[in-house]
Design a protein around this motif. Structure first.
Motif, PDB file in Angstrom:
ATOM      1  N   TYR A 170      10.227  -0.687  22.946  1.00 14.27           N
ATOM      2  CA  TYR A 170      10.176   0.174  24.128  1.00 14.27           C
ATOM      3  C   TYR A 170       9.917   1.622  23.711  1.00 14.27           C
ATOM      4  O   TYR A 170      10.469   2.099  22.716  1.00 14.27           O
ATOM      5  N   ALA A 173      12.233   7.107  26.563  1.00 13.70           N
ATOM      6  CA  ALA A 173      12.158   7.347  28.007  1.00 13.70           C
ATOM      7  C   ALA A 173      11.541   8.699  28.335  1.00 13.70           C
ATOM      8  O   ALA A 173      10.727   8.829  29.251  1.00 13.70           O
ATOM      9  N   LEU A 368      13.429   5.272  34.135  1.00 21.54           N
ATOM     10  CA  LEU A 368      12.032   5.292  33.720  1.00 21.54           C
ATOM     11  C   LEU A 368      11.848   4.596  32.378  1.00 21.54           C
ATOM     12  O   LEU A 368      12.706   4.663  31.498  1.00 21.54           O
ATOM     13  N   ASN A 369      10.700   3.947  32.218  1.00 26.80           N
ATOM     14  CA  ASN A 369      10.423   3.206  30.981  1.00 26.80           C
ATOM     15  C   ASN A 369       9.564   3.992  30.004  1.00 26.80           C
ATOM     16  O   ASN A 369       9.355   3.570  28.884  1.00 26.80           O
TER      17      ASN A 369
END
Length: 503
Positions: A170, A173, A368-369
């Protein structure tokens, strides 16, 4: 004895034998779609597995497996000695199809929107669409033909050779700290903005930036000063956050601050494009910049400075950004790589005052990603290795050349038909039409002839007296400019009744 029906004819089902998707999976998906769409009605008999296999030239084992899967999903049922049928449970469970063309009243009754969005949607304005291939005179398009694809490909390949935990995880952020640091260094040396990497947040384009700012700082009904005419994307984003836009006139110095103080002295936010007003192209004067900063400080308001194409100026030195002269910490600076690199990136950034860093961090971490990690890494390397500076410097020269060719051709061919303004920054300019010529009709006829021009009026919240066209010159090759001008001249002549003889 009566011969039993062979079941529905399913030869229309197609099997792609070159696909990597197994034939059984393709067939199962296709049959499922036919059943759920009512192409095969509940209770209708299906062909036997042997017949289906023969019809489609597949193995019977595959056909049996498909039927077993659909039976497991309760889409079909088997009757001993009678074959397979579409389940009659679907008659009761399937929703009644909606009328394909409901009345407006019925649509309002059946589709319940949140109050905020229901009110906002009535004020939205359709943004300009862009052709796949840049053409005369689409706005906001960088020169695709001049982008250094080989460098970009090398940096992209370099990224994908990084360890898997780096490239597959990921993204951060708030954005990659490497990219945030690279942007901070670029802003310091090129735009005079002094900030820390921690004050920069990476977003999926400027539009997301406006949404995030609005959702963080605006309550429904809060008054927002907005340039009239002004940027449609920002306008839509702020409206969707519940803003009550206060349209302010644009004069030769930029947004009319005195008008804003008369209309809404208790404003919460102001949106401006000071380096190159969108769409009129005015450069906000230094005096007016200080007036705006003082007004925001007195009202406790925030200012969004959208510096969408500020990297591109063609003569002299640009005025300092609002952010660089903001002593009170009221300016939120928004930048994008859509113009300086290419729009498909959908990559932008927000520079917030220190007071807002904490809340922006909380929001980023909570909901939020983050923007795609690969794009952030590639852009960071592109900046750090010096390619970004070289690209911007080179594009300034190219856009200045295209601007000069455009203005010279327009002045020669469109004299008396369109007053094209000279600009010293940005990727587009405007042309003012003579009294009585309909700007919307010009745009419609130009589109039919294969060129794109935007009426100034489409950017307005309240109508203004100036009628004209917004014209992009950056995205097309020099040899395309004169033919485009010729077509526009013919359109204008047909509407005005005038004929221009080239000098």
């Amino acid at each position: 004895m009566t011969k039993r029906s062979g079941g529905a004819l399913l030869q229309a089902l197609t099997i792609d034998r070159s696909s990597r998707i197994p034939i059984g999976t393709q067939l199962c998906c296709a049959l499922r779609e036919l059943i759920l769409s009512s192409a095969i009605e509940p209770g209708q008999r299906l062909p036997s597995s042997r017949t289906l296999a023969n019809d489609l030239d597949i193995s019977r084992t595959t056909a049996i497996g498909v039927y077993e899967q659909l039976a497991t999903e309760r889409l079909i049922t088997s009757r001993v000695g009678a074959g397979a049928y579409v389940s009659e449970e679907l008659t009761a469970s399937r929703p009644i199809p909606a009328d394909p063309e409901p009345s407006a009243a019925a649509a309002r009754q059946s589709t319940r929107l949140a109050r905020l969005m229901a009110g906002a949607s009535e004020q939205f304005f359709q943004r300009l669409s862009h052709p796949v291939e840049p053409r005369a005179f689409t706005t906001g398009m960088p020169a695709f033909d001049e982008f250094p694809m080989a460098v970009w490909a090398r940096l992209s390949a370099k990224y994908w050779r990084e360890p898997r935990n780096i490239v597959l995880g990921y993204p951060e952020a708030g954005g990659s700290m490497v990219l945030r640091g690279a942007i901070a260094a670029h802003l310091r040396t090129n735009r005079g903005v002094i900030c820390r990497a921690e004050e920069i947040f990476i977003v999926n384009g400027a539009q997301e930036a406006f949404h995030r700012i609005g959702n963080t700082l605006i309550d429904p009904g809060d008054k927002v000063w907005f340039e009239n005419p002004g940027a449609i994307g920002a306008r839509n984003a702020l409206i969707s956050c519940g803003a009550r836009l206060v349209p302010l006139s644009i004069d030769s110095d930029g947004i009319d601050v005195a008008e804003g103080l008369r209309m809404a002295p208790n404003f919460r936010l102001a949106f401006v494009t000071p380096s190159h007003q969108h769409p009129l192209g005015v450069n906000m004067s230094l005096t007016r910049r200080f007036e705006l900063l003082r007004a925001a400080e007195r009202a406790g308001a925030w200012i969004i400075e959208d510096d969408y194409d500020g990297d591109f100026y063609y003569s002299g030195r640009p005025l300092p950004t609002l952010k660089s002269i903001d002593a009170a910490g009221r300016v939120i600076y928004v930048g994008t790589f859509s113009k300086s690199l290419f729009p498909a990136l959908r990559l932008g950034y927000v520079v917030v005052p220190p007071e807002l860093v904490g809340i922006f961090n909380r929001i980023a971490g909570a909901i939020l990603n983050g923007a795609p990690a690969n794009l952030q890494a590639i852009v960071a390397n592109f900046i750090q290795e010096g390619h970004f500076a070289s690209h911007v410097r080179r594009m300034r020269k190219i856009y200045a050349e295209r601007h000069d060719i455009f203005v010279e051709a327009a002045q020669r061919r469109l004299s008396g038909l369109l007053d094209v303004k000279v600009t010293n920054t940005g990727l587009q300019t405007v042309g003012v039409l003579p009294h009585g010529v309909d700007e919307v009709e010009v745009a419609t006829r130009a589109e039919a002839r294969g060129i794109t021009v935007a009426p100034i009026g489409r950017f307005c919240i309240d109508p203004i007296s100036t009628k004209g066209l917004v014209l992009g010159f950056s995205g097309i090759r020099p040899r395309q400019i004169a033919p485009g001008i010729e077509i526009l001249g013919e359109v204008l002549e047909s509407l005005s009744g005038k004929t221009v003889v080239n000098g």
